[in-house]
Design a protein around this motif. Structure first.
Motif, PDB file in Angstrom:
ATOM      1  N   GLU A  12       0.830  -1.201   0.000  1.00  0.00           N
ATOM      2  CA  GLU A  12       0.000   0.000   0.000  1.00  0.00           C
ATOM      3  C   GLU A  12       0.869   1.258   0.000  1.00  0.00           C
ATOM      4  OE1 GLU A  12      -2.664   1.435   3.468  1.00  0.00           O
ATOM      5  OE2 GLU A  12      -3.851  -0.011   2.317  1.00  0.00           O
ATOM      6  N   LEU A  13       0.471   2.249  -0.789  1.00  0.00           N
ATOM      7  CA  LEU A  13       1.194   3.508  -0.870  1.00  0.00           C
ATOM      8  C   LEU A  13       1.133   4.219   0.471  1.00  0.00           C
ATOM      9  CD1 LEU A  13       2.599   5.671  -2.658  1.00  0.00           C
ATOM     10  CD2 LEU A  13       0.329   6.613  -3.072  1.00  0.00           C
ATOM     11  N   SER A  14       2.304   4.624   0.988  1.00  0.00           N
ATOM     12  CA  SER A  14       2.319   5.344   2.254  1.00  0.00           C
ATOM     13  C   SER A  14       3.171   6.610   2.203  1.00  0.00           C
ATOM     14  CB  SER A  14       2.823   4.442   3.382  1.00  0.00           C
ATOM     15  OG  SER A  14       4.141   4.030   3.109  1.00  0.00           O
ATOM     16  N   LEU A  19       5.128  13.325   0.178  1.00  0.00           N
ATOM     17  CA  LEU A  19       3.723  13.272   0.601  1.00  0.00           C
ATOM     18  C   LEU A  19       3.486  12.003   1.397  1.00  0.00           C
ATOM     19  CD1 LEU A  19       2.016  14.239  -2.762  1.00  0.00           C
ATOM     20  CD2 LEU A  19       2.282  15.710  -0.784  1.00  0.00           C
ATOM     21  N   GLN A  20       2.908  12.152   2.563  1.00  0.00           N
ATOM     22  CA  GLN A  20       2.533  11.003   3.372  1.00  0.00           C
ATOM     23  C   GLN A  20       1.085  10.670   3.051  1.00  0.00           C
ATOM     24  OE1 GLN A  20       4.705  13.278   6.677  1.00  0.00           O
ATOM     25  NE2 GLN A  20       3.932  11.417   7.641  1.00  0.00           N
ATOM     26  N   VAL A  21       0.824   9.406   2.782  1.00  0.00           N
ATOM     27  CA  VAL A  21      -0.515   8.959   2.391  1.00  0.00           C
ATOM     28  C   VAL A  21      -1.001   7.928   3.395  1.00  0.00           C
ATOM     29  CG1 VAL A  21      -1.881   7.892   0.558  1.00  0.00           C
ATOM     30  CG2 VAL A  21       0.086   9.332  -0.034  1.00  0.00           C
ATOM     31  N   GLN A  22      -2.151   8.213   3.997  1.00  0.00           N
ATOM     32  CA  GLN A  22      -2.765   7.267   4.933  1.00  0.00           C
ATOM     33  C   GLN A  22      -4.102   6.841   4.327  1.00  0.00           C
ATOM     34  OE1 GLN A  22      -2.941   9.900   8.271  1.00  0.00           O
ATOM     35  NE2 GLN A  22      -1.009   9.162   9.121  1.00  0.00           N
ATOM     36  N   GLN A  23      -4.247   5.541   4.119  1.00  0.00           N
ATOM     37  CA  GLN A  23      -5.466   5.025   3.518  1.00  0.00           C
ATOM     38  C   GLN A  23      -6.314   4.335   4.570  1.00  0.00           C
ATOM     39  OE1 GLN A  23      -4.678   2.853  -0.121  1.00  0.00           O
ATOM     40  NE2 GLN A  23      -2.860   4.092  -0.514  1.00  0.00           N
ATOM     41  N   SER A  24      -7.624   4.533   4.438  1.00  0.00           N
ATOM     42  CA  SER A  24      -8.559   3.886   5.359  1.00  0.00           C
ATOM     43  C   SER A  24      -9.836   3.569   4.596  1.00  0.00           C
ATOM     44  CB  SER A  24      -8.870   4.813   6.541  1.00  0.00           C
ATOM     45  OG  SER A  24      -9.667   5.893   6.122  1.00  0.00           O
ATOM     46  N   VAL A  30      -3.830  12.859   2.672  1.00  0.00           N
ATOM     47  CA  VAL A  30      -2.519  13.224   2.150  1.00  0.00           C
ATOM     48  C   VAL A  30      -2.004  14.405   2.960  1.00  0.00           C
ATOM     49  CG1 VAL A  30      -1.233  14.011   0.132  1.00  0.00           C
ATOM     50  CG2 VAL A  30      -3.170  12.454  -0.154  1.00  0.00           C
ATOM     51  N   SER A  31      -0.789  14.259   3.508  1.00  0.00           N
ATOM     52  CA  SER A  31      -0.198  15.334   4.301  1.00  0.00           C
ATOM     53  C   SER A  31       1.304  15.388   4.032  1.00  0.00           C
ATOM     54  CB  SER A  31      -0.458  15.112   5.788  1.00  0.00           C
ATOM     55  OG  SER A  31       0.234  13.966   6.242  1.00  0.00           O
ATOM     56  N   GLN A  32       1.942  16.399   4.603  1.00  0.00           N
ATOM     57  CA  GLN A  32       3.389  16.542   4.506  1.00  0.00           C
ATOM     58  C   GLN A  32       3.961  16.834   5.894  1.00  0.00           C
ATOM     59  OE1 GLN A  32       2.949  19.473   1.197  1.00  0.00           O
ATOM     60  NE2 GLN A  32       4.682  18.376   0.337  1.00  0.00           N
ATOM     61  N   THR A  33       3.536  16.056   6.862  1.00  0.00           N
ATOM     62  CA  THR A  33       3.938  16.265   8.246  1.00  0.00           C
ATOM     63  C   THR A  33       5.450  16.227   8.419  1.00  0.00           C
ATOM     64  OG1 THR A  33       1.857  15.303   8.990  1.00  0.00           O
ATOM     65  CG2 THR A  33       3.631  15.443  10.606  1.00  0.00           C
ATOM     66  N   ASN A 126       0.068  18.717  11.279  1.00  0.00           N
ATOM     67  CA  ASN A 126      -0.720  17.534  10.912  1.00  0.00           C
ATOM     68  C   ASN A 126      -1.846  17.829   9.934  1.00  0.00           C
ATOM     69  OD1 ASN A 126       0.763  15.752  12.570  1.00  0.00           O
ATOM     70  ND2 ASN A 126      -0.319  16.531  14.349  1.00  0.00           N
ATOM     71  N   TYR A 127      -1.914  19.052   9.413  1.00  0.00           N
ATOM     72  CA  TYR A 127      -2.953  19.382   8.432  1.00  0.00           C
ATOM     73  C   TYR A 127      -2.639  18.714   7.101  1.00  0.00           C
ATOM     74  CZ  TYR A 127      -5.172  23.067  11.251  1.00  0.00           C
ATOM     75  OH  TYR A 127      -5.844  23.772  12.208  1.00  0.00           O
ATOM     76  N   GLY A 128      -3.667  18.468   6.334  1.00  0.00           N
ATOM     77  CA  GLY A 128      -3.520  17.862   5.020  1.00  0.00           C
ATOM     78  C   GLY A 128      -4.855  17.888   4.311  1.00  0.00           C
ATOM     79  N   ILE A 129      -5.003  17.034   3.323  1.00  0.00           N
ATOM     80  CA  ILE A 129      -6.231  16.972   2.526  1.00  0.00           C
ATOM     81  C   ILE A 129      -6.816  15.565   2.600  1.00  0.00           C
ATOM     82  CG2 ILE A 129      -7.215  17.177   0.228  1.00  0.00           C
ATOM     83  CD1 ILE A 129      -5.043  19.121  -0.490  1.00  0.00           C
ATOM     84  N   TRP A 130      -8.099  15.491   2.894  1.00  0.00           N
ATOM     85  CA  TRP A 130      -8.841  14.232   2.868  1.00  0.00           C
ATOM     86  C   TRP A 130      -9.456  14.050   1.493  1.00  0.00           C
ATOM     87  CZ3 TRP A 130      -9.460   9.829   5.304  1.00  0.00           C
ATOM     88  CH2 TRP A 130      -9.126   9.739   6.654  1.00  0.00           C
TER      89      TRP A 130
END
Length: 175
Positions: A12-14, A19-24, A30-33, A126-130
């Protein structure tokens, strides 16, 4: 496609290009923490106070011919790092765009504005885009302009964003 090209599946892409990608089950965040923390540390602004907004509403940046000049390399480096951060942070796009327009002859007031944006992102790492899973594929667009809002050249600043369903697909901010 597998017949034409050698393809490997690493799971899974992470993480991709900073860009950090969290899938659920709900969708993808998608964030850049990590990048944000490194940016703040790089310019020595970690541990400083956080700003609640990326720009001051009471102070307008203007061309300043008499103020003290700042290190152009430092200023451009800060702007370049923040421009990359706008990939997942549309909340800073306008502020960074305004500061970007002063790269040629930046003064202390402009550097202060850039540092404020960095203080803001330090408090919002911790902001990003859902991107939510949805069957709604309606395309919606919004725009606004300030109609000759720049005191230096009387040009307008305009901005807009486009959504597919509830997901932000594109945003722009332009003078």
């Amino acid at each position: 496609m597998k017949k034409m090209f050698e393809v490997s599946m690493n799971g899974e892409l992470s993480y991709f290009l900073g860009l950090q990608v969290q899938q659920s089950d709900r969708g993808m965040f998608v964030s850049q923490t990590k990048y944000t923390k490194e940016l703040v540390k790089k310019f020595g602004l970690d541990g400083k106070s956080h700003a609640k907004t990326p720009a001051s509403i009471s102070m307008k940046l203007l061309v300043n011919l008499t103020g003290n000049s700042v290190d152009q390399t430092l200023y451009r480096s800060m702007i370049g790092n923040l421009l990359y951060l706008t990939t997942s942070r549309p909340d800073i796009s306008f502020s960074v765009g305004v500061c970007d327009s002063f790269q040629v002859n930046s003064k202390e007031s402009h550097l202060t504005a850039v540092k404020r944006v960095i203080h803001y992102v330090n408090g919002t790492v911790n902001y990003g885009i859902w991107y939510f899973r949805s069957t709604n594929l309606n395309l919606e667009g919004y725009s606004d302009a300030d109609w000759a809002g720049c005191a230096d050249d009387r040009k307008s600043a305009s901005g807009g964003c486009f959504y597919v369903g509830t997901n932000l697909m594109a945003s722009l901010s332009k003078k």
